[in-house]
Design an enzyme around this catalytic site. Structure first.
Site, short mmCIF file in Angstrom:
data_model
loop_
_atom_site.label_atom_id
_atom_site.label_comp_id
_atom_site.label_asym_id
_atom_site.label_seq_id
_atom_site.Cartn_x
_atom_site.Cartn_y
_atom_site.Cartn_z
CD1 TRP A 5 0.33 -4.29 -6.10
CD2 TRP A 5 0.52 -5.92 -7.46
NE1 TRP A 5 -0.77 -4.29 -7.00
CE2 TRP A 5 -0.67 -5.08 -8.06
CE3 TRP A 5 0.82 -7.23 -8.60
CZ2 TRP A 5 -1.40 -5.48 -8.97
CZ3 TRP A 5 0.00 -7.37 -9.47
CH2 TRP A 5 -1.18 -6.49 -9.70
CE LYS A 6 7.04 -2.19 -0.53
NZ LYS A 6 7.34 -1.57 0.69
CG HIS A 91 11.85 -0.12 -2.75
ND1 HIS A 91 12.02 -0.62 -1.41
CD2 HIS A 91 10.89 0.27 -2.79
CE1 HIS A 91 11.01 -0.35 -0.79
NE2 HIS A 91 10.15 0.26 -1.58
CB SER A 209 2.99 4.50 6.43
OG SER A 209 3.85 3.49 6.96
N GLY A 230 2.98 1.01 -0.97
CA GLY A 230 3.03 -0.54 -0.71
C GLY A 230 1.92 -1.21 -0.39
N GLY A 231 1.66 -1.43 1.13
CA GLY A 231 0.79 -1.91 1.84
C GLY A 231 -0.92 -1.83 1.19
#
Ligand code: 13P
Length: 253
Positions: A5-6, A91, A209, A230-231
């Protein structure tokens, strides 16, 4: 399949997400391992919700000392104490923005293992390094630094994630062939450093991505064992689509 989730989500948002995700992953148990790497501020809530569920809760960083005068840092025992079982180490955002080195990353990975946490060690090259033909120099150096710090029996519990920096958050995913090439070489290096049994058992993820429309192709590559996302992991529906894509590949063998 791992969600990173960063620096996103407040506690309420984290709880809503988990309430949506958890009932769905129940029947993927035994087929796909699912992990959620949450910010420290909501890690306790996430870990509590995953208690009796087939989802591993993890942190996104740790410090390699257990306690002491290290203002702002969080140690491995503190992460375990929250009920989490894993931690992302090295990371590229930690390396590039916060100045982490191969040496600190290796110490963190070793400390996580000693404390019984599963470290996901990230490696990967910049666009400039790739264009200059230095991808393997960079990535192999990062892998070697970690393997020198840990010994192989414990090393079985390490997960590596190949995350080319130019593919992170850019929509510019590595091609399935490039992901396979890098991850296959990492596995080859691990065989050289720690033997065939270790290299066969260690899990190596791809990150950068990953989206619902490209996940299956990447997961289908021989040496790719999963994804660090991530996103596309920020929305529970979209993340679950990725879990399903991985499940499809497991079923196809
Ligand atoms: P994106 O999926 O947003 O490219 O991020 C990848 C990543 O950094 C996961 O750790």
């Amino acid at each position: 399949m791992a969600a990173n989730w960063k620096m996103n989500k407040l506690v309420r948002e984290a709880k809503d997400y988990m309430a949506k995700l958890l009932p769905r992953v129940d029947d993927t148990e035994g087929e796909v391992d699912v992990a959620v790497f949450a910010p420290f501020t909501c890690l306790h809530a996430v870990a509590r919700m995953t208690d009796d569920k087939p989802v591993l809760a993890g942190a996104q960083n740790l410090y390699f000392e257990d306690s002491g005068a290290y203002t702002g840092e969080v140690s491995a025992p503190m992460i375990s104490d929250l009920g989490a079982g894993a931690v992302i180490v090295g990371h590229s955002e930690r390396r590039e923005i916060f100045g982490e080195t191969d040496e600190t990353v290796a110490r963190k990975a070793a400390r996580a293992l000693d404390a019984g946490l599963l470290p996901i060690v990230c490696v990967g090259e910049t666009k400039e390094e790739r264009d200059a033909g230095d991808m393997w120099d960079k990535v192999s150096g990062q892998v070697r630094a970690v393997m020198e710090e840990i010994d192989s029996p414990r090393g079985h519990q390490v997960v590596f994630a190949y995350e080319p920096i130019w593919a992170i958050g850019t929509g510019d995913t590595a091609s399935p062939e490039d992901a396979q090439d890098a991850i296959g070489r990492i596995r080859g290096l691990l065989k050289e450093l720690a033997g065939e049994e270790f290299a066969g058992a260690v899990r190596i993820l791809y990150g950068g991505s990953i989206k619902p429309n490209n996940a299956a192709q990447i997961m289908a590559q021989e040496d790719v064992d999963g994804g660090l996302v991530g996103g596309a992991s920020l929305d529970a529906d979209s993340f679950f689509e990725l879990v399903e894509a991985a499940r499809g590949e497991v079923a196809r063998g």
